[in-house]
Design an enzyme around this catalytic site. Structure first.
Site, mmCIF file in Angstrom:
data_model
loop_
_atom_site.group_PDB
_atom_site.id
_atom_site.type_symbol
_atom_site.label_atom_id
_atom_site.label_comp_id
_atom_site.label_asym_id
_atom_site.label_seq_id
_atom_site.Cartn_x
_atom_site.Cartn_y
_atom_site.Cartn_z
ATOM 1 N N GLU A 142 0.733 -1.334 0.083
ATOM 2 C CA GLU A 142 -0.068 -0.022 0.045
ATOM 3 C C GLU A 142 0.864 1.478 -0.013
ATOM 4 O OE1 GLU A 142 -2.864 -0.503 3.174
ATOM 5 O OE2 GLU A 142 -4.110 -1.845 1.942
ATOM 6 N N GLU B 111 -6.506 -7.930 -0.885
ATOM 7 C CA GLU B 111 -7.017 -7.714 0.565
ATOM 8 C C GLU B 111 -8.497 -7.340 0.404
ATOM 9 O OE1 GLU B 111 -4.785 -5.329 3.236
ATOM 10 O OE2 GLU B 111 -2.961 -5.705 2.609
#
Ligand SMILES: [Zn+2]
Length: 680
Positions: free
Chosen positions: A153, A310
């Site tokens: 991320e 995710e």
């Protein structure tokens, strides 16, 4: 380029982030048993282990990871291996403070949190790629290694001296001379003329900006956004290059985030072999938001399948209200990922940790440690469905004849623009894109989400919400697209500036005037309670927020609707221009969902864009196809059951039963039905 992710797997990947280093070995054995029960075949390892792997400048210790890699291989699991570079060790911050970021307020940070490394730190640029290379060299021999997960991320914005120096170099490379910088940024305004690159400082709270989304000086803020995205991408590319030295056939990715504003993902996709992203919708998030981001991720690599890296198996812990996914929702959302082009569905996390930040975040295996929970049992159903399908769906692609432009430069620039509004709701580029995308999604029209640089010619319908910035060459490509028979749609506040945020003189919408056949003379912006209206196709719709006042039309252009109130009553609110063999539409204001639905329903039909299935409230229908046939996914987002009529004969993919054209099928609340038509 390595092989594609889909080539490395034999079934839809299912699993997620796994942290056995947090647990004693007896727990590992229990994990393996539960993974088998849940149809889990893939683990993402080593996401945050830098401190364990590197203990000093030149001292590495891979013993624990060696043990884990051996253990999961013995247990038949596939591995997505992370490079662990999203959080540096404490010792590194003490020994090499250049790795610590300077925040937006100009404060030098100390060790802590994650995403804590300056993207232009010499220490970070040395040690992060080196670690990636060491991991690749060490684990290259593992045939169960299916992908690399670089960092995590990415989002490390920084305003330090190293970034400032690198920014000046980036500007020199881009503009060549300081005179060209002055011209591009219009620095004669407010006495901002620079005589030397060294006079340029980073734009933040100490200098030009009142917040990360408001600036007194658009040119520099826009370029600093581009520069920071490029800086992080540069570091990511260094890690990818190290990995490729040892494992050229193992594809690399990094997990993107939902509508994340700091990275131009279109540029990032070029250094990755496949895209992946993390989906954590808020309670009140429109379902089309997630569908659009799936479509965007698929479009970034030309329609190649992507990965949902995710999602939560049941609950998040960091949102204001962390709602439990209702029964059936996680299965529905998992299938939605596949329906939009994912060849893998992974969770954060597999076992719920005992301490720290994410101990209350959902996991496949909860604190109770049992496979008998409501959530686990539902997850296992989906896992076994994926397992049973084997490779049937892998590599399947979607044909889309509609595209919507979501362009980072345009988003940054239009939102930095001072005017026509300071209301974040009004300025939101995402909101305007979603007004159009939501209608396409409700109409079950397969859509790609592209940037201004992408090829337009393969579509029949091209939508450009707030095309505020028109980059070089875009005007010509849009004109050619419409001349050849394409349908183009633009919306209010378009055709305003060039790529450095300088206004196109000679009237709005600048370079789009010719293709749209209009001249916008003034732009009105009114508070939320001040509405106007227009009648389109015999129905009255509201007009709100922005009101472009079109004062002249080319002879080929005609108004389709007009404002009904104020001094510009009678002026066009929607126009249509005949241009070559195609049409160009302009929506001069903003309206409600029903307008976009009705409007796009009409023009999609006119443009020959066929929906996958008729529009039914709460029903999402998508299509993928490969050598095993054509798959139509019916997803019932409603809380009630729903009857569908099969549009073709084939096989119900999940039950294996034969199906005839015209058969009625009842979808349970949150139910999924997939029709497989055999390959022609
Ligand atoms: Zn920095």
């Amino acid at each position: 380029m390595g092989k594609s992710f889909s080539d490395r797997i034999k079934r839809i990947s299912y699993g997620g982030d796994y942290n056995p280093e947090q647990w004693p070995k007896e727990v590992w054995a229990e994990d393996m048993k539960l993974f088998r029960e849940a149809g889990i075949d893939t683990v993402t390892l080593n996401v945050f282990s830098w401190a364990a792997l590197q203990k000093a400048d030149y001292e590495y210790d891979f013993s624990k990871l060696d043990e884990i890699m051996e253990y999961v291989r013995e247990n038949g699991l596939k591995v997505i291996l992370a490079t662990s570079t999203a959080a540096h060790p404490a010792w590194m911050a003490s020994a090499h403070p250049d790795i610590l970021r300077v925040n937006y307020y100009g404060q030098k940070r100390k060790f802590g949190a994650r995403h804590n490394s300056c993207p232009n730190s010499p220490t970070f640029l040395k040690f992060a790629p080196r670690l990636a290379g060491k991991l690749a060299e060490r684990y290259a021999k593992y045939e169960n290694l299916i992908a690399w997960h670089i960092s995590n991320e990415y989002n490390s914005v920084c305003y330090c001296k190293n970034c400032e120096a690198a920014f000046r170099d980036w500007l020199k490379e881009k503009y060549g001379t300081i005179e060209e910088v002055n011209r591009a940024w219009c620095t004669s305004f407010w006495s901002h003329t620079f005589y030397d690159f060294d006079e340029i400082v980073v734009p933040n709270k100490l200098t030009e900006e009142t917040s990360r989304f408001e600036t007194c000086f658009q040119g520099i803020s826009l370029d600093y956004r581009r520069f920071l995205s490029d800086s992080m991408l540069h570091e990511c590319a260094l890690e990818a290059a190290e990995i490729k030295k040892y494992t050229p056939d193992v594809p690399v990715t990094t997990n993107f985030m939902h509508f994340f504003k700091d990275l131009d993902y279109r540029k990032w996709a070029d250094v990755l072999d496949f895209t992946s992203w993390d989906s954590y919708p808020f309670f009140d998030e429109d379902r089309a938001d997630v569908s659009m981001w799936h479509d965007y991720m698929r479009s970034l690599k030309g329609g190649q399948p992507m990965l949902l890296m995710e999602q939560t198996p049941n609950v998040t812990n960091w949102q204001k209200y962390n709602f439990i996914r209702r029964p059936g929702v996680v299965r529905l959302w998992s299938w939605r990922s596949v329906a939009h082009g994912a060849d893998g569905v992974l969770f954060f996390q597999l076992r719920r940790s005992q301490g720290a930040m994410e101990k209350m975040h959902g996991a496949v295996i909860d604190h109770v440690g049992l496979g008998t929970t409501r959530s686990f049992k539902e997850l296992a159903v989906t896992g076994r469905e994926f397992e049973a399908l084997g490779d049937t769906l892998l590599g399947a692609r979607t044909d889309a004849s509609a595209a919507i432009i979501f362009d980072y430069d345009n988003m940054w620039a239009s939102e930095y623009c001072c005017g026509p509004s300071r209301d974040p709701e009004y300025k939101s580029y995402r909101n305007e894109v979603m007004r159009f995308y939501k209608a396409l999604n409700a109409l079950n029209i397969s859509t790609e989400v592209i940037a201004e640089e992408d090829d337009f010619d393969k579509y029949r319908l091209l939508i450009a919400p707030i095309m505020y910035m028109v980059k070089p060459g875009v005007r010509e490509r849009i004109e050619r697209f419409v001349e050849n028979g394409g349908t183009f749609v633009a919306s209010a506040f378009s055709g305003i500036v060039n790529e450095t945020d300088l206004v196109y003189l000679g009237g709005y919408p600048g370079p789009l005037k010719k293709v749209l056949g209009i001249w916008v003379e003034e732009i009105d912006c009114l508070p939320p309670e001040e509405k106007n209206s227009f009648v389109y196709g015999g129905k009255r719709y509201e007009a709100k927020q922005y009101f472009d006042i079109i004062s002249s039309l080319d002879p080929t252009c005609r108004p389709l609707a007009a404002y009904e109130h104020d001094f510009y009553a009678g002026k066009p609110a929607v126009t249509k221009n005949d241009f070559g063999k195609g049409f160009a539409y302009y929506v001069a204001t903003r309206s409600s969902d029903d307008f976009y639905f009705d409007f796009l329903s009409y023009i999609a039909k006119e443009a020959g864009v066929r929906p996958v299935y008729e529009a039914v409230p709460g029903l999402e229908v998508t299509e993928r196809h490969n050598e095993n046939g054509r798959f139509t996914f019916f997803l019932n987002h409603n809380d009630d059951s729903l009857e569908i009529t099969l549009p073709a004969a084939g096989r119900a993919l999940l039950s294996g039963e034969n199906a005839a054209k015209g058969d009625k099928v009842v979808l349970e609340p949150k139910g999924v039905f997939i029709l497989q038509e055999s390959a022609k």
